[in-house]
Motif scaffolding. Structure first.
Motif, short mmCIF file in Angstrom:
data_model
loop_
_atom_site.label_atom_id
_atom_site.label_comp_id
_atom_site.label_asym_id
_atom_site.label_seq_id
_atom_site.Cartn_x
_atom_site.Cartn_y
_atom_site.Cartn_z
N GLU A 139 0.82 -1.23 0.00
CA GLU A 139 0.00 0.00 0.00
C GLU A 139 0.85 1.27 0.00
OE1 GLU A 139 -3.49 2.28 -0.04
OE2 GLU A 139 -3.25 0.13 -0.34
N GLU A 140 1.80 1.35 0.90
CA GLU A 140 2.60 2.58 1.02
C GLU A 140 3.42 2.85 -0.24
OE1 GLU A 140 6.13 4.42 3.82
OE2 GLU A 140 4.79 2.92 4.70
N ASP A 141 4.10 1.82 -0.76
CA ASP A 141 4.91 2.01 -1.97
C ASP A 141 4.04 2.28 -3.19
OD1 ASP A 141 7.28 1.76 -0.62
OD2 ASP A 141 7.70 -0.28 -1.29
N PHE A 142 2.85 1.68 -3.22
CA PHE A 142 1.92 1.95 -4.32
C PHE A 142 1.56 3.43 -4.36
CE2 PHE A 142 -2.48 2.54 -5.74
CZ PHE A 142 -2.44 1.98 -7.00
N LEU A 143 1.16 3.97 -3.22
CA LEU A 143 0.78 5.38 -3.16
C LEU A 143 1.98 6.29 -3.43
CD1 LEU A 143 -1.68 5.24 -0.12
CD2 LEU A 143 -2.24 5.43 -2.56
N THR A 144 3.15 5.90 -2.93
CA THR A 144 4.36 6.67 -3.20
C THR A 144 4.69 6.64 -4.69
OG1 THR A 144 5.24 6.27 -0.98
CG2 THR A 144 6.84 6.87 -2.68
N ALA A 145 4.58 5.47 -5.31
CA ALA A 145 4.87 5.34 -6.75
C ALA A 145 3.95 6.24 -7.57
CB ALA A 145 4.75 3.88 -7.20
N VAL A 146 2.66 6.23 -7.26
CA VAL A 146 1.71 7.06 -8.00
C VAL A 146 2.05 8.53 -7.79
CG1 VAL A 146 -0.72 7.77 -8.17
CG2 VAL A 146 -0.13 5.33 -8.01
N ARG A 147 2.36 8.91 -6.55
CA ARG A 147 2.71 10.31 -6.27
C ARG A 147 3.96 10.72 -7.04
NH1 ARG A 147 6.16 12.11 -2.82
NH2 ARG A 147 6.26 10.22 -1.58
N LEU A 148 4.98 9.85 -7.07
CA LEU A 148 6.23 10.17 -7.77
C LEU A 148 6.03 10.18 -9.29
CD1 LEU A 148 8.77 8.16 -5.61
CD2 LEU A 148 8.45 10.64 -5.68
N LEU A 149 5.21 9.29 -9.81
CA LEU A 149 4.92 9.29 -11.24
C LEU A 149 4.22 10.58 -11.65
CD1 LEU A 149 3.81 5.58 -11.66
CD2 LEU A 149 5.83 6.66 -12.69
N LYS A 150 3.31 11.06 -10.82
CA LYS A 150 2.65 12.32 -11.10
C LYS A 150 3.67 13.47 -11.11
CE LYS A 150 -1.97 11.18 -9.44
NZ LYS A 150 -3.03 11.49 -8.45
N ARG A 151 4.59 13.45 -10.17
CA ARG A 151 5.64 14.50 -10.15
C ARG A 151 6.53 14.41 -11.38
NH1 ARG A 151 8.75 14.44 -4.69
NH2 ARG A 151 10.13 15.84 -5.85
N LEU A 152 6.94 13.20 -11.75
CA LEU A 152 7.79 13.02 -12.92
C LEU A 152 7.09 13.47 -14.20
CD1 LEU A 152 9.50 9.60 -12.17
CD2 LEU A 152 10.63 11.83 -12.37
N SER A 153 5.77 13.30 -14.25
CA SER A 153 5.06 13.70 -15.46
C SER A 153 5.02 15.23 -15.63
CB SER A 153 3.63 13.13 -15.45
OG SER A 153 2.84 13.79 -14.50
#
Length: 155
Positions: A139-153
């Protein structure tokens, strides 16, 4: 002396390159991840008769009725040519409607009843794919991954 300086510069350059860790290259890792995730979601989407990209177009139009080609391409970070090709296929299948934009430049899009039904039939598979990725990452890494992907975009 110039030859000695050139040799030192070349040696310094190769030394710096040897210290570079290309396994940490954001571009390479982002592309690998994008291809892998796209393949996985495409497998799920194919069960309903379209690609994950087409599913994204339908869902985005459903959520934001009346988007223009430019707005839709921007929201999806999709090349216009790819978007136009996907829209044409979705329109041909009766899932999407295209009409002239209000400013008479370009087109606007709406989802059809059949398109809504198709999205509804695909949502359980999308939820399954999301759940699989969430389970894989936790759960935590999933939410972190989505947050980081949004920043990278945003680069």
């Amino acid at each position: 002396m110039s030859g000695l300086l050139d040799k030192k510069c070349v040696n310094a350059h190769y030394s710096a390159m040897a210290e570079d860790d290309f396994s940490l290259c954001v571009l390479t890792n982002a592309r690998k991840a994008a291809r892998s995730v796209s393949r996985y979601y495409d497998q799920m989407a194919r069960q309903t008769g379209f690609t994950s990209g087409q599913f994204s177009v339908l869902v985005t139009v459903r959520e934001h009725d009346g988007l223009t080609t430019a707005e839709l391409a921007e929201r999806l970070s999709m090349e216009r040519t790819t978007l136009v090709r996907n829209v044409a296929l979705l329109e041909k299948k009766g899932l999407l409607l295209t009409r002239p934009a209000k400013d008479a430049r370009g087109k606007e899009f709406s989802i059809t009843g059949q398109g809504n039904a198709m999205v509804e039939s695909a949502l359980p598979l999308w939820r399954e794919a999301q759940g699989h990725v969430r389970d894989l990452l936790g759960e935590e890494d999933f939410l972190t991954a989505v947050r980081l992907l949004k920043r990278l975009s945003q680069i």
